[in-house]
Enzyme design. Sequence first.
Site, PDB file in Angstrom:
ATOM      1  N   ARG A  52       1.190  -1.396  -0.114  1.00 35.27           N
ATOM      2  CA  ARG A  52      -0.030   0.323   0.161  1.00 35.27           C
ATOM      3  C   ARG A  52       0.477   1.281   0.293  1.00 35.27           C
ATOM      4  O   ARG A  52       2.311   0.730   0.217  1.00 35.27           O
ATOM      5  CB  ARG A  52      -1.137  -0.178   1.687  1.00 35.27           C
ATOM      6  CG  ARG A  52      -0.307   0.038   2.938  1.00 35.27           C
ATOM      7  CD  ARG A  52      -1.091  -0.121   3.303  1.00 35.27           C
ATOM      8  NE  ARG A  52      -2.134   0.757   3.761  1.00 35.27           N
ATOM      9  CZ  ARG A  52      -2.043   1.469   4.418  1.00 35.27           C
ATOM     10  NH1 ARG A  52      -0.869   2.623   4.837  1.00 35.27           N
ATOM     11  NH2 ARG A  52      -2.419   3.065   4.330  1.00 35.27           N
ATOM     12  N   LEU A  53       0.327   2.500  -0.631  1.00 37.76           N
ATOM     13  CA  LEU A  53       0.570   3.436  -0.601  1.00 37.76           C
ATOM     14  C   LEU A  53       0.464   4.511   0.714  1.00 37.76           C
ATOM     15  O   LEU A  53      -1.190   4.204   0.856  1.00 37.76           O
ATOM     16  CB  LEU A  53       0.689   4.837  -1.248  1.00 37.76           C
ATOM     17  CG  LEU A  53       2.197   4.290  -2.640  1.00 37.76           C
ATOM     18  CD1 LEU A  53       2.146   4.759  -3.303  1.00 37.76           C
ATOM     19  CD2 LEU A  53       3.116   4.543  -1.164  1.00 37.76           C
ATOM     20  N   ASP A  54       0.321   4.943   1.881  1.00 35.06           N
ATOM     21  CA  ASP A  54      -0.138   6.142   2.112  1.00 35.06           C
ATOM     22  C   ASP A  54      -0.800   6.622   1.622  1.00 35.06           C
ATOM     23  O   ASP A  54      -0.804   7.688   0.941  1.00 35.06           O
ATOM     24  CB  ASP A  54       0.472   6.983   3.465  1.00 35.06           C
ATOM     25  CG  ASP A  54       1.133   5.462   4.877  1.00 35.06           C
ATOM     26  OD1 ASP A  54       0.426   4.455   5.471  1.00 35.06           O
ATOM     27  OD2 ASP A  54       2.304   5.720   4.723  1.00 35.06           O
ATOM     28  N   ARG A  55      -2.331   7.096   2.230  1.00 34.82           N
ATOM     29  CA  ARG A  55      -2.948   8.738   1.993  1.00 34.82           C
ATOM     30  C   ARG A  55      -2.638   9.891   1.400  1.00 34.82           C
ATOM     31  O   ARG A  55      -2.560  10.505   0.113  1.00 34.82           O
ATOM     32  CB  ARG A  55      -4.151   8.592   2.552  1.00 34.82           C
ATOM     33  CG  ARG A  55      -4.954   9.702   2.331  1.00 34.82           C
ATOM     34  CD  ARG A  55      -6.395  10.030   2.918  1.00 34.82           C
ATOM     35  NE  ARG A  55      -6.313  10.755   4.205  1.00 34.82           N
ATOM     36  CZ  ARG A  55      -6.588  11.573   4.787  1.00 34.82           C
ATOM     37  NH1 ARG A  55      -6.032  12.717   4.565  1.00 34.82           N
ATOM     38  NH2 ARG A  55      -6.442  11.667   6.321  1.00 34.82           N
ATOM     39  N   SER A  57       0.909   9.759   0.608  1.00 34.82           N
ATOM     40  CA  SER A  57       1.830   9.384  -0.869  1.00 34.82           C
ATOM     41  C   SER A  57       1.365   9.413  -1.378  1.00 34.82           C
ATOM     42  O   SER A  57       0.364   8.815  -1.483  1.00 34.82           O
ATOM     43  CB  SER A  57       2.979   7.977  -0.173  1.00 34.82           C
ATOM     44  OG  SER A  57       3.826   7.771   1.572  1.00 34.82           O
TER      45      SER A  57
END
Length: 204
Positions: A52-55, A57
């Site tokens: 995942r990628l953080d919101r 990022s």
Amino acid sequence: MVYRYILFNKPYNVLSQFTDTEAGEPKTGEETHPHSTLKDYIPIPDIYPVGRLDRDSEGLLLLTNNGRLQHRLSNPQFGHHRTYWVQVERIPDDDALQQLRKGVLIKNYRTRPAKVELLLGEPNLPPREPPIRYRKNVPTAWLEMMLTEGKNRQVRRMTAAVGFPTLRLVRFAIAHLDLTGLQPGEWRELTSTEQQMLMQLSKI
């Protein structure tokens, strides 16, 4: 079953999931309206992101309906390179760069050795919307960081640990796959050659 393999350039402020519920309660003063999600960009059912990628990022996200591949690539045992372009506050010195390369202590965990280079200029990226908050008289710099692990908010915690907070974070590449040709919000299918290399990488 037909397997799908999708590369997506995730914009800032988009959740790495298809539902608009985010884990945890909103912070004080944080907006509570629904967030943008993957379903706002990718009209393909039953595919899921690998990692995942953080919101807050941006950058490359790999999605698939191949559960075995997803499990393999998410398993730390099958470490593969992830390349990030990281804008930090102030200009890191050689000591900070060496610390990042050797590994830093984050919450009782020492990160694996990483490849870290100070970029001579700003990478060729579209402007972020909204832009980062610049501080007058505080310079910024860009780093290229190549990691073989992806713990929660790891890059941000690494740069903060050596005294250079992350301002903007873009994942440029996952192993042999990168953002070339993809604008924020765009996606494409992997080529057959890219799929074969992905299978070799995950030992499937």
